[in-house]
Design a protein around this motif. Sequence first.
Motif, PDB file in Angstrom:
ATOM      1  N   ALA A   5      31.427  51.991  31.368  1.00  0.00           N
ATOM      2  CA  ALA A   5      30.695  53.030  32.378  1.00  0.00           C
ATOM      3  C   ALA A   5      30.739  54.389  31.840  1.00  0.00           C
ATOM      4  O   ALA A   5      30.169  55.232  32.708  1.00  0.00           O
ATOM      5  CB  ALA A   5      31.222  52.837  33.699  1.00  0.00           C
ATOM      6  N   ARG A  67      28.257  43.841  30.330  1.00  0.00           N
ATOM      7  CA  ARG A  67      28.870  44.485  31.440  1.00  0.00           C
ATOM      8  C   ARG A  67      28.262  43.643  32.753  1.00  0.00           C
ATOM      9  O   ARG A  67      27.212  43.101  32.777  1.00  0.00           O
ATOM     10  CB  ARG A  67      28.420  46.144  31.843  1.00  0.00           C
ATOM     11  N   ASP A  69      27.618  44.582  35.636  1.00  0.00           N
ATOM     12  CA  ASP A  69      26.777  45.086  36.695  1.00  0.00           C
ATOM     13  C   ASP A  69      25.107  44.586  35.990  1.00  0.00           C
ATOM     14  O   ASP A  69      24.173  45.037  36.270  1.00  0.00           O
ATOM     15  CB  ASP A  69      26.677  46.415  36.771  1.00  0.00           C
ATOM     16  N   GLU A  70      25.087  43.931  34.576  1.00  0.00           N
ATOM     17  CA  GLU A  70      23.770  43.479  34.122  1.00  0.00           C
ATOM     18  C   GLU A  70      23.685  41.961  34.317  1.00  0.00           C
ATOM     19  O   GLU A  70      22.663  41.438  33.850  1.00  0.00           O
ATOM     20  CB  GLU A  70      23.758  43.920  32.697  1.00  0.00           C
ATOM     21  N   ARG A  76      27.304  36.378  38.845  1.00  0.00           N
ATOM     22  CA  ARG A  76      28.028  37.442  39.028  1.00  0.00           C
ATOM     23  C   ARG A  76      29.363  37.169  39.950  1.00  0.00           C
ATOM     24  O   ARG A  76      30.525  37.491  39.722  1.00  0.00           O
ATOM     25  CB  ARG A  76      27.434  38.687  39.460  1.00  0.00           C
ATOM     26  N   THR A 138      35.456  48.144  38.180  1.00  0.00           N
ATOM     27  CA  THR A 138      34.172  47.946  38.854  1.00  0.00           C
ATOM     28  C   THR A 138      33.494  46.900  37.732  1.00  0.00           C
ATOM     29  O   THR A 138      33.960  46.957  36.495  1.00  0.00           O
ATOM     30  CB  THR A 138      33.490  49.207  38.957  1.00  0.00           C
ATOM     31  N   ASP A 139      32.234  46.700  38.191  1.00  0.00           N
ATOM     32  CA  ASP A 139      31.645  45.768  37.290  1.00  0.00           C
ATOM     33  C   ASP A 139      31.085  46.517  36.283  1.00  0.00           C
ATOM     34  O   ASP A 139      30.419  45.757  35.155  1.00  0.00           O
ATOM     35  CB  ASP A 139      30.443  44.986  38.098  1.00  0.00           C
ATOM     36  N   GLY A 140      31.080  47.817  36.122  1.00  0.00           N
ATOM     37  CA  GLY A 140      30.357  48.426  34.982  1.00  0.00           C
ATOM     38  C   GLY A 140      31.679  48.496  33.764  1.00  0.00           C
ATOM     39  O   GLY A 140      31.392  48.777  32.722  1.00  0.00           O
ATOM     40  N   ALA A 174      31.945  46.023  44.942  1.00  0.00           N
ATOM     41  CA  ALA A 174      31.115  44.820  44.773  1.00  0.00           C
ATOM     42  C   ALA A 174      30.256  44.457  45.972  1.00  0.00           C
ATOM     43  O   ALA A 174      28.952  43.980  45.844  1.00  0.00           O
ATOM     44  CB  ALA A 174      31.971  43.756  44.135  1.00  0.00           C
ATOM     45  N   LYS A 177      26.629  45.850  46.807  1.00  0.00           N
ATOM     46  CA  LYS A 177      25.636  45.040  46.050  1.00  0.00           C
ATOM     47  C   LYS A 177      25.240  43.658  46.601  1.00  0.00           C
ATOM     48  O   LYS A 177      24.286  43.289  46.426  1.00  0.00           O
ATOM     49  CB  LYS A 177      25.891  44.867  44.547  1.00  0.00           C
ATOM     50  N   SER A 181      30.549  39.354  47.627  1.00  0.00           N
ATOM     51  CA  SER A 181      31.417  39.524  46.908  1.00  0.00           C
ATOM     52  C   SER A 181      32.896  39.942  47.482  1.00  0.00           C
ATOM     53  O   SER A 181      33.954  39.631  46.793  1.00  0.00           O
ATOM     54  CB  SER A 181      30.789  40.851  45.852  1.00  0.00           C
TER      55      SER A 181
END
Length: 233
Positions: A5, A67, A69-70, A76, A138-140, A174, A177, A181
Amino acid sequence: MRQGAVGHVRLVEHRGHTVVEKQMTDPARQETEVLALRYLASAGMPVPEVVDVRPGAILMTLMPGDRLDEVELDERLDLLRESAALLRRLHEVSPLRGLGPPPDDASIIERYLGAGGPPLPLTIPAATEAAFCHGDWTDGNLLASGGRLTAIVDWERAHLGDPLRELSRAAWAASRKDPRSFDVMVEGYGADPTAVRAWNAIHAAELWLWFSEAGPPEYLDRLTAELRSWPVT
């Protein structure tokens, strides 16, 4: 180039191989990342291998995957559960001296109150035994491929700190979003949900400060509206 990220990352050629170059302006954070990567590679954690260290830059192997977040939300969730188990594995790694400082929660509370953010129940939970923490889980900073996690990147904030604080920060972020999560990550880690939620107001204050100091104004306005409905007891 999407590994991690951090903005100052690119692919370069080094001795006939394509590697990742991460440019860094803070020598202390660069030293922390190199120390963490080398130590965790020897501990069997899925991290990039340090190829070379230069003034203001680290060269490291390119890890496979995209990543988190994609990734689509339903896929996810499974990966977040896996990431929580991996986070627990990190927290069980033997502590390492020489990492960066842990978050200063007393300072976060003082700055938040001074900045006039919405009322929050800001208390620092009782400390647990310090563990090896990533600092920005983080998800990034999580990569996945084929439905499995492949790497954790961006270790410049690694420190010895409260493991439940780190889990809580990851799960709370998380959940912004996808509300599912939070429980998925807490269950994947094997923690007490009440103990994890006790940190949530600290994370909300920290994010509010970030937006107030560096984030887009619309993000700050949106978060401020959310925090005004936070139950204060």
